[in-house]
Write a protein that holds these residues in place. Structure first.
Motif, short mmCIF file in Angstrom:
data_model
loop_
_atom_site.label_atom_id
_atom_site.label_comp_id
_atom_site.label_asym_id
_atom_site.label_seq_id
_atom_site.Cartn_x
_atom_site.Cartn_y
_atom_site.Cartn_z
N ARG A 1 -26.20 27.00 16.64
CA ARG A 1 -25.14 26.67 17.58
C ARG A 1 -25.66 25.75 18.68
NH1 ARG A 1 -21.77 31.56 20.06
NH2 ARG A 1 -21.33 31.74 17.81
N ARG A 2 -26.82 26.06 19.20
CA ARG A 2 -27.38 25.23 20.26
C ARG A 2 -27.75 23.85 19.73
NH1 ARG A 2 -32.33 27.06 24.34
NH2 ARG A 2 -31.86 25.54 26.00
N ARG A 3 -28.26 23.80 18.51
CA ARG A 3 -28.59 22.51 17.91
C ARG A 3 -27.34 21.65 17.79
NH1 ARG A 3 -32.51 20.72 13.42
NH2 ARG A 3 -33.45 22.78 13.68
N ARG A 4 -26.23 22.25 17.32
CA ARG A 4 -24.99 21.48 17.18
C ARG A 4 -24.51 20.97 18.54
NH1 ARG A 4 -23.56 25.61 13.39
NH2 ARG A 4 -22.35 26.65 15.02
N ALA A 5 -24.62 21.81 19.56
CA ALA A 5 -24.16 21.40 20.90
C ALA A 5 -25.02 20.25 21.43
CB ALA A 5 -24.23 22.59 21.86
N ILE A 6 -26.32 20.31 21.22
CA ILE A 6 -27.21 19.25 21.69
C ILE A 6 -26.95 17.96 20.92
CG2 ILE A 6 -29.63 18.51 21.77
CD1 ILE A 6 -30.34 21.41 22.45
N LEU A 7 -26.72 18.07 19.60
CA LEU A 7 -26.41 16.88 18.81
C LEU A 7 -25.11 16.23 19.28
CD1 LEU A 7 -27.45 17.97 15.21
CD2 LEU A 7 -28.40 16.06 16.53
N ALA A 8 -24.13 17.04 19.65
CA ALA A 8 -22.87 16.49 20.16
C ALA A 8 -23.10 15.77 21.49
CB ALA A 8 -21.84 17.61 20.33
N ALA A 9 -23.94 16.37 22.35
CA ALA A 9 -24.25 15.75 23.64
C ALA A 9 -25.03 14.45 23.45
CB ALA A 9 -25.03 16.72 24.51
N LEU A 10 -25.94 14.44 22.47
CA LEU A 10 -26.70 13.22 22.17
C LEU A 10 -25.78 12.11 21.67
CD1 LEU A 10 -29.86 14.75 20.48
CD2 LEU A 10 -29.85 13.35 22.56
N ALA A 11 -24.82 12.48 20.83
CA ALA A 11 -23.87 11.48 20.33
C ALA A 11 -23.06 10.89 21.47
CB ALA A 11 -22.95 12.11 19.29
N ASP A 12 -22.61 11.74 22.40
CA ASP A 12 -21.87 11.25 23.56
C ASP A 12 -22.70 10.26 24.37
OD1 ASP A 12 -19.64 12.73 22.91
OD2 ASP A 12 -20.12 14.39 24.27
N ARG A 13 -24.00 10.55 24.49
CA ARG A 13 -24.89 9.70 25.28
C ARG A 13 -25.21 8.39 24.57
NH1 ARG A 13 -28.82 11.27 28.63
NH2 ARG A 13 -27.20 12.69 29.35
N LEU A 14 -25.45 8.46 23.27
CA LEU A 14 -25.95 7.30 22.54
C LEU A 14 -24.86 6.41 21.95
CD1 LEU A 14 -28.93 9.05 20.69
CD2 LEU A 14 -29.06 7.51 22.66
N ASP A 15 -23.68 6.95 21.72
CA ASP A 15 -22.62 6.15 21.10
C ASP A 15 -22.28 4.89 21.89
OD1 ASP A 15 -22.46 7.69 18.87
OD2 ASP A 15 -20.64 8.78 19.45
N PRO A 16 -22.20 4.94 23.24
CA PRO A 16 -21.92 3.68 23.96
C PRO A 16 -23.00 2.63 23.74
CG PRO A 16 -21.51 5.57 25.38
CD PRO A 16 -22.19 6.10 24.14
N ILE A 17 -24.26 3.05 23.66
CA ILE A 17 -25.35 2.10 23.43
C ILE A 17 -25.27 1.54 22.02
CG2 ILE A 17 -27.86 1.83 23.36
CD1 ILE A 17 -28.02 4.00 25.49
N ARG A 18 -24.96 2.42 21.06
CA ARG A 18 -24.82 1.95 19.67
C ARG A 18 -23.65 0.97 19.56
NH1 ARG A 18 -27.15 7.29 17.78
NH2 ARG A 18 -25.24 8.36 18.38
N LEU A 19 -22.60 1.23 20.31
CA LEU A 19 -21.44 0.33 20.31
C LEU A 19 -21.85 -1.04 20.83
CD1 LEU A 19 -18.41 -0.18 19.97
CD2 LEU A 19 -18.09 0.70 22.29
N ALA A 20 -22.66 -1.05 21.88
CA ALA A 20 -23.12 -2.32 22.43
C ALA A 20 -23.99 -3.06 21.43
CB ALA A 20 -23.90 -2.08 23.72
N ARG A 21 -24.83 -2.33 20.72
CA ARG A 21 -25.69 -2.98 19.72
C ARG A 21 -24.87 -3.54 18.56
NH1 ARG A 21 -30.40 1.65 19.77
NH2 ARG A 21 -31.51 0.89 21.61
N ARG A 22 -23.87 -2.79 18.13
CA ARG A 22 -23.05 -3.27 17.02
C ARG A 22 -22.27 -4.52 17.41
NH1 ARG A 22 -21.99 2.31 16.04
NH2 ARG A 22 -20.03 2.16 17.18
N GLY A 23 -21.93 -4.61 18.69
CA GLY A 23 -21.17 -5.76 19.15
C GLY A 23 -22.03 -6.96 19.47
N THR A 24 -23.34 -6.86 19.27
CA THR A 24 -24.24 -7.96 19.58
C THR A 24 -24.92 -8.43 18.31
OG1 THR A 24 -24.66 -6.93 21.73
CG2 THR A 24 -26.17 -8.67 21.04
#
Length: 304
Positions: free
Chosen positions: A153-176
């Motif tokens: 459960r804690r692993r899933r919660a941390i992975l969700a938090a990591l996705a929230d943090r990293l998705d904007p950066i990944r979006l920027a990379r995909r757009g470049t």
């Protein structure tokens, strides 16, 4: 009067936050200049800092309403600087700046993620040897990777938090488009050779890393390079595993980006086995390194 004061106070707070972000961007530019950067990035970060200080709108409001694309749409704010702003807004910290100051450690970075405290952050850095949020996310997705005190459960919660943090950066990379490809292994290996030569000669500026440095000595050499459109920063690995294996003068971490894309990184090491034994290789790109050395050997034979 009281109502007027309540309407003005949030605006002043947001503009103070703008000023704080601008100050960090300017500090980053000043450190790049002091550490020998060629000037392109220095000018870009100074220009962004000046623009942000002159704004009457809050960066936080722009990001909350339009995401990272709204930040990139601002004059002088490209993908890389926008990603830095998002990191500051969401975590209160900026790993790139801390790295140049020698302050960044994986443990400190991991603790910016909800659900990760000091003990678990230390275990991620030592048990998993994770150094970045991207590495941590990839390792936690692997069911074979186990960490004491980390349940499903804690692993899933941390992975969700990591996705929230990293998705904007990944979006920027995909757009470049510039970030679609990493530098060639030839470019990286040439930069690695230059870094190690200058580090051995003692001609590079040095920073004092906070990690594994109880005396606070400036011992970690750092090199900023520009090769074509690529901007690179190289320094020796200061990870727990590098220290344990005595590789702090062998493993080189190269951070790179093109134009104003967000940074990516790789590690260059001396291969210890196989057909590339004794040669410098970019981890994860061994096949490309094989072709690089084969082509270099063929060229040498042809010119002999």
């Amino acid at each position: 009067m009281a109502n007027s004061e309540r309407t003005r106070t949030p605006a002043r707070a947001h503009l103070r936050e703008n000023a704080q972000i601008a100050a960090r961007l300017r500090s980053y530019a000043d450190l790049l200049q002091k550490q020998g950067d060629d000037g392109f990035r220095v000018r870009a970060y100074h220009a962004a800092a000046d623009r942000i200080e002159d704004m009457n709108l809050a960066l936080r409001g722009i990001y909350n309403s339009g995401g990272i694309k709204a930040l990139v749409a601002l004059p002088t704010i490209g993908d890389g600087i926008a990603a830095a702003i998002v990191e500051i807004l969401t975590t209160g910290r900026w790993a790139q700046l801390e790295r140049l100051r020698g302050e960044t450690t994986p443990e400190r970075v991991f603790q910016t993620v909800p659900g990760i405290g000091p003990v678990l952050a230390e275990r991620f850095a030592t048990h998993l040897d994770a150094q970045t949020l991207e590495e941590l996310e990839a390792l936690l997705h692997d069911p074979k990777m186990s960490v004491p005190g980390l349940g499903r459960r804690r692993r899933r919660a941390i992975l969700a938090a990591l996705a929230d943090r990293l998705d904007p950066i990944r979006l920027a990379r995909r757009g470049t488009q510039a970030q679609d490809n990493a530098p060639s292994v030839s470019l990286l290996l040439d930069a690695d050779a230059l870094f190690r030569k200058q580090a051995a000669a003692g001609s590079l500026r040095k920073i004092a890393p906070r990690r594994f440095n109880p005396e606070g000595k400036a011992w970690l050499p750092i090199l900023h390079l520009r090769r074509g459109d690529w901007h690179l920063t190289l320094l020796y690995s200061n990870t727990a595993r590098a220290h344990d294996l005595g590789m702090t003068k062998d493993w080189v971490v190269a951070f790179y980006h093109q134009k104003d894309a967000p940074e990516a990184q790789c590690t260059i090491v001396t291969q210890k086995r196989g057909p590339l034994d004794g040669k410098r290789v970019v981890r994860g790109r061994e096949n490309e390194c094989m072709s690089h050395y084969a082509n270099a050997g063929a060229a040498a034979d042809a010119s002999a």
